[in-house]
Design a protein around this motif. Structure first.
Motif, PDB file in Angstrom:
ATOM      1  N   LEU A  14       0.850  -1.372   0.026  1.00  0.00           N
ATOM      2  CA  LEU A  14      -0.052  -0.015  -0.176  1.00  0.00           C
ATOM      3  C   LEU A  14       0.977   1.410  -0.132  1.00  0.00           C
ATOM      4  O   LEU A  14       1.795   1.370   0.736  1.00  0.00           O
ATOM      5  CB  LEU A  14      -0.944   0.020   1.247  1.00  0.00           C
ATOM      6  CG  LEU A  14      -2.003  -1.119   1.319  1.00  0.00           C
ATOM      7  CD1 LEU A  14      -2.540  -1.188   2.415  1.00  0.00           C
ATOM      8  CD2 LEU A  14      -2.924  -0.879   0.059  1.00  0.00           C
ATOM      9  N   LEU A  15       0.372   2.249  -0.737  1.00  0.00           N
ATOM     10  CA  LEU A  15       1.308   3.554  -0.969  1.00  0.00           C
ATOM     11  C   LEU A  15       0.494   4.678  -0.190  1.00  0.00           C
ATOM     12  O   LEU A  15      -0.666   4.657  -0.278  1.00  0.00           O
ATOM     13  CB  LEU A  15       1.532   3.808  -2.517  1.00  0.00           C
ATOM     14  CG  LEU A  15       2.000   2.866  -3.226  1.00  0.00           C
ATOM     15  CD1 LEU A  15       2.318   3.143  -4.771  1.00  0.00           C
ATOM     16  CD2 LEU A  15       3.520   2.374  -2.811  1.00  0.00           C
ATOM     17  N   TYR A  16       1.283   5.397   0.155  1.00  0.00           N
ATOM     18  CA  TYR A  16       0.684   6.862   0.732  1.00  0.00           C
ATOM     19  C   TYR A  16       1.298   7.741  -0.221  1.00  0.00           C
ATOM     20  O   TYR A  16       2.425   7.655  -0.540  1.00  0.00           O
ATOM     21  CB  TYR A  16       1.187   7.042   2.171  1.00  0.00           C
ATOM     22  CG  TYR A  16       0.715   8.471   2.762  1.00  0.00           C
ATOM     23  CD1 TYR A  16      -0.500   8.356   3.395  1.00  0.00           C
ATOM     24  CD2 TYR A  16       1.480   9.787   3.084  1.00  0.00           C
ATOM     25  CE1 TYR A  16      -1.135   9.464   3.726  1.00  0.00           C
ATOM     26  CE2 TYR A  16       1.005  10.699   3.568  1.00  0.00           C
ATOM     27  CZ  TYR A  16      -0.306  10.791   3.981  1.00  0.00           C
ATOM     28  OH  TYR A  16      -0.770  11.893   4.673  1.00  0.00           O
ATOM     29  N   PHE A  60       0.311   8.592  -7.677  1.00  0.00           N
ATOM     30  CA  PHE A  60       1.003   9.742  -6.848  1.00  0.00           C
ATOM     31  C   PHE A  60       2.239   9.295  -6.147  1.00  0.00           C
ATOM     32  O   PHE A  60       2.809   9.932  -5.213  1.00  0.00           O
ATOM     33  CB  PHE A  60       0.015   9.909  -5.782  1.00  0.00           C
ATOM     34  CG  PHE A  60      -1.320  10.508  -6.403  1.00  0.00           C
ATOM     35  CD1 PHE A  60      -1.505  11.457  -7.121  1.00  0.00           C
ATOM     36  CD2 PHE A  60      -2.340   9.319  -6.355  1.00  0.00           C
ATOM     37  CE1 PHE A  60      -2.837  11.830  -7.605  1.00  0.00           C
ATOM     38  CE2 PHE A  60      -3.758   9.867  -6.600  1.00  0.00           C
ATOM     39  CZ  PHE A  60      -3.872  10.910  -7.563  1.00  0.00           C
ATOM     40  N   ASN A  61       2.883   8.029  -6.445  1.00  0.00           N
ATOM     41  CA  ASN A  61       4.385   7.798  -5.995  1.00  0.00           C
ATOM     42  C   ASN A  61       5.273   7.697  -7.121  1.00  0.00           C
ATOM     43  O   ASN A  61       6.296   7.278  -7.245  1.00  0.00           O
ATOM     44  CB  ASN A  61       4.293   6.760  -5.272  1.00  0.00           C
ATOM     45  CG  ASN A  61       3.370   6.755  -3.940  1.00  0.00           C
ATOM     46  OD1 ASN A  61       2.220   7.099  -3.795  1.00  0.00           O
ATOM     47  ND2 ASN A  61       4.296   6.688  -2.856  1.00  0.00           N
ATOM     48  N   THR A  62       4.851   8.222  -8.414  1.00  0.00           N
ATOM     49  CA  THR A  62       5.922   8.409  -9.500  1.00  0.00           C
ATOM     50  C   THR A  62       6.146   9.889  -9.659  1.00  0.00           C
ATOM     51  O   THR A  62       5.403  10.752  -9.593  1.00  0.00           O
ATOM     52  CB  THR A  62       5.163   7.781 -11.002  1.00  0.00           C
ATOM     53  OG1 THR A  62       4.486   6.628 -10.805  1.00  0.00           O
ATOM     54  CG2 THR A  62       6.083   8.076 -12.063  1.00  0.00           C
ATOM     55  N   PRO A  63       7.618  10.012  -9.621  1.00  0.00           N
ATOM     56  CA  PRO A  63       8.062  11.521  -9.642  1.00  0.00           C
ATOM     57  C   PRO A  63       7.682  12.265 -11.157  1.00  0.00           C
ATOM     58  O   PRO A  63       7.293  11.752 -11.950  1.00  0.00           O
ATOM     59  CB  PRO A  63       9.655  11.226 -10.150  1.00  0.00           C
ATOM     60  CG  PRO A  63      10.002   9.916  -9.478  1.00  0.00           C
ATOM     61  CD  PRO A  63       8.580   9.004  -9.681  1.00  0.00           C
ATOM     62  N   LEU A  64       7.466  13.425 -10.869  1.00  0.00           N
ATOM     63  CA  LEU A  64       6.898  14.627 -11.521  1.00  0.00           C
ATOM     64  C   LEU A  64       8.186  15.141 -12.179  1.00  0.00           C
ATOM     65  O   LEU A  64       9.197  15.241 -11.549  1.00  0.00           O
ATOM     66  CB  LEU A  64       6.001  15.464 -11.026  1.00  0.00           C
ATOM     67  CG  LEU A  64       4.474  15.095 -10.362  1.00  0.00           C
ATOM     68  CD1 LEU A  64       4.213  16.013  -9.446  1.00  0.00           C
ATOM     69  CD2 LEU A  64       3.701  14.640 -11.386  1.00  0.00           C
ATOM     70  N   GLN A  65       7.994  15.495 -13.479  1.00  0.00           N
ATOM     71  CA  GLN A  65       9.000  16.193 -14.269  1.00  0.00           C
ATOM     72  C   GLN A  65       8.581  17.627 -14.357  1.00  0.00           C
ATOM     73  O   GLN A  65       7.587  17.844 -14.882  1.00  0.00           O
ATOM     74  CB  GLN A  65       9.300  15.483 -15.388  1.00  0.00           C
ATOM     75  CG  GLN A  65      10.215  14.292 -15.246  1.00  0.00           C
ATOM     76  CD  GLN A  65      10.429  13.488 -16.839  1.00  0.00           C
ATOM     77  OE1 GLN A  65      10.993  14.249 -17.542  1.00  0.00           O
ATOM     78  NE2 GLN A  65      10.166  12.498 -16.774  1.00  0.00           N
TER      79      GLN A  65
END
Length: 650
Positions: A86-88, A352-357
């Protein structure tokens, strides 16, 4: 100071002992393994795939503990036996960085079939929690809390005795291995007795103080925060329209809700001017969530069908003095088109746990900053003179940013990731998120150049219509690249826009990019009298801004802030962790310091008694320039393009 040293040494010694113990334990475990045996592998976090998560997650949020500012969550997750991660949420939309408030998440417990299920945190990706669902379990129950910050050092306060904000991104967990749009969540909220609420989420029903929302995908849920409060009023900003736009106002007291008809008329004009500019909409309805409070944390955050906005009380009731902050709603509303519908390609992430560029934030935020200033004027929320004064303040600020000498504005798009919006000791030299307001100046340059090249037949209005009106009515984001921006500009007016933009974004000055201001028929000047906007901002923030004379801002208590690198005070050895005790041997007062600056023009010294820590010293400032405040002045014989830019569209 010495009294604290033993405590520090004790802490360091404890950590060293703990580290040594951990190392010894690791060695003993390694020695205990059979020769050649592999070390146990860390659990793998599943990569997101396009498949839908089976079943609907139910999220229950209890927001009734106002006195302790605690949100209590219960979550029911459909599962099957075996490993589960599970991800926060870590990378927060509109925050542009990995700033999920995980330190405020507490009390995390899981159970299945009435029995506890243990979890472990991933040792590298600390926003991930690994567990094993036991045989026979079909539902995993989670209990945890979100602890709203109790003071500003912990973050923004989201719960008071009169107002609260539910940011679902802070209250939810979600399964790894799935895209956010493939996870369905049904959210429920328990409110304090008798409170009102507003959100872009669709309500299924309300029973007393229990609100049940219709199921939605996780991305929509996270993008649909909620404000609730004791004192509330809603204003219809587009009466009779098929697509409603509503201003939902929450306040510390009912008196703050007293808006005059002409004030609401300006907000209604904002909606119409935005429609004329963008020639589209990309929402089923739009809800401004607007808090007027001394306690609820100030905010301006965009969402596709709503926005979170928080300012001090007096927005309506002290209208004459609130002009400086009235570009907030135009800015956040613009984001429905710029940032939420049209998004940079680097923001196309699965969860929401993948980096934004962030390389195109100078469009996402910079152009929005530009349109926020323009729409505020076109709607009448800000007078044309007020809009010019705000532009003068921006131009002066960036004309004095010494950090432009070594750091291009393009690099500042990395600040939300690098710095997470923490305070900076030398912001004028280090630079911060300057893609906002320096970006605004770049887009003014683009607008005025379009007007000049086309003989004032075309402008950035044409770019906005072409770029943001595609797929009218669609909610699905349309992603773009630098090349897409350049191509659209070239359709409006042929020019070497790629080279033009890269020069502005990658250049180092000297000074701010003020060509657009000159092309608009105005120049930046300094006088000894502040504009009403600057004076109002100083009064509201309880500071005296002497940035363009002595090179710093000073608080009412004498604390020095925002010191200009290589300015007068800098060259005298001052820093922003000092405070002024006295001016020319008299106890510090703002008016005394201003008087000393005026008198210095006649050769009198400016002598400050300054306190830093426990040390007092006297500093003499070598300055004869008098008080200096920025404003705009017309360039004789030129066309006033600012008037055309700020005038309402027909």
């Amino acid at each position: 100071m010495n009294a604290h040293f033993p405590q520090r040494r004790s802490g360091c010694a404890t950590r060293r002992l703990a580290g040594a113990s951990a190392l010894a334990l690791s060695l003993s475990l390694a020695l205990a393994l059979p020769a050649g045996a592999a070390q146990p592998a860390a659990p793998v976090i599943p990569a997101p795939t396009a498949q839908s998560y089976p079943g609907t997650i139910v999220l229950n949020v209890d927001a009734t503990n106002l006195s302790q500012q605690i949100f209590q969550m219960r979550m029911s997750i459909p599962v099957k036996p075996g490993p589960l991660t599970l991800l926060y949420p870590q990378w927060l939309p509109a925050n542009h960085g990995p700033n999920g408030p995980i330190t405020q998440l507490a009390g995390l417990k899981f159970s299945a079939n009435g029995k506890p299920v243990e979890w472990t945190r991933d040792p590298v990706q600390v926003f991930a929690f690994h567990l094993t669902v036991p045989e026979g379990a079909t539902t995993l129950e989670a209990q945890y809390q979100y602890l709203s910050p109790l003071d500003a050092t912990q973050g923004r306060n989201t719960m008071t005795d009169d107002i609260l904000g539910v940011q679902w991104v802070s209250t939810t967990l979600y399964p790894a291995g799935y895209v956010a749009r493939g996870v369905t969540v049904q959210a429920n909220l328990k409110l304090p007795a008798g409170w009102h609420y507003a959100t872009a989420l669709e309500t299924a029903d309300r029973q007393g103080d229990d609100v049940h929302f219709k199921p939605s995908d996780l991305e929509t849920l996270v993008d649909s925060p909620l404000f609730a409060g004791r004192y509330y009023k809603q204003f219809d900003l587009d009466p009779g329209a098929k697509v409603p736009v509503r201003l939902n106002v929450f306040a510390d007291s009912p008196e703050s809700l007293d808006a005059k008809p002409e004030q609401i008329a300006a907000h209604r004009k904002l909606v119409q001017q935005a429609y004329k500019l963008f020639n589209s909409h990309h929402y089923d309805h739009y809800d401004f969530l607007f808090a007027l409070s001394d306690e609820f944390g100030g905010i301006g955050r965009e969402h596709h069908q709503s926005s979170e906005n928080g300012v001090k009380p007096g927005y309506f009731t002290d209208w004459a003095k609130s002009e400086a902050g009235r570009d907030l709603l135009p800015h956040e509303y613009t984001h429905s088109w710029d940032g939420k519908f049209r998004r940079p390609a680097g923001q196309d992430v699965p969860n929401f746990n993948t980096p934004l560029q962030n390389e195109l934030l100078w469009v996402y935020e910079g152009q929005t900053q530009y349109w926020g200033n323009v729409l505020a004027a076109r709607s009448g929320l800000v007078s044309m003179a007020g809009a010019r004064d705000a532009l003068a303040a921006t131009a002066a600020r960036y004309d004095s940013v010494a950090g432009r000498n070594w750091r291009a504005v393009q690099d500042t798009v990395n600040d939300p990731i690098m710095n997470a919006r923490r305070p900076l000791g030398w912001a004028n030299w280090q630079r911060s998120e300057d893609y906002y307001s320096e970006g605004q100046l770049i887009w003014l340059d683009v607008d005025t150049r379009l007007r000049e090249l086309s003989g004032d037949k075309r402008s950035l209005n044409d770019f906005a219509r072409a770029f943001y009106s595609v797929n009218d009515g669609s909610h699905l984001p349309a992603f773009y690249t630098f090349e897409d921006v350049v191509a659209t500009l070239n359709k409006v007016q042929p020019y070497d826009w790629a080279a033009f933009l890269r020069n502005k974004l990658d250049g180092h000055g000297p000074g701010a990019p003020l060509d657009g201001l000159a092309r608009a028929g105005w120049k930046l000047v300094y006088t000894d009298t502040p504009t009403d906007l600057v004076k109002g901002a100083d009064d509201r923030n309880k500071v005296t801004d002497l940035s363009y004379s002595l090179g710093f801002t000073v608080a009412q208590d004498g604390a020095i802030r925002n010191l200009i690198w290589d300015g007068v005070a800098f060259r005298a050895g001052l820093a922003a962790n000092s405070s002024i005790v006295a001016v020319n041997d008299r106890v510090y007062k703002p008016e005394l310091l201003k008087a000393a600056i005026k008198e210095a023009k006649d050769g009198k010294p400016i002598r400050l008694l300054v306190k830093k820590g426990n040390v007092l010293r006297t500093v003499s400032l070598d300055y004869r320039g008098g008080l200096r405040y920025p404003r705009l002045e017309r360039i004789p014989g030129t066309k006033d393009r600012l008037e055309g830019i700020y005038s309402a569209l027909k």
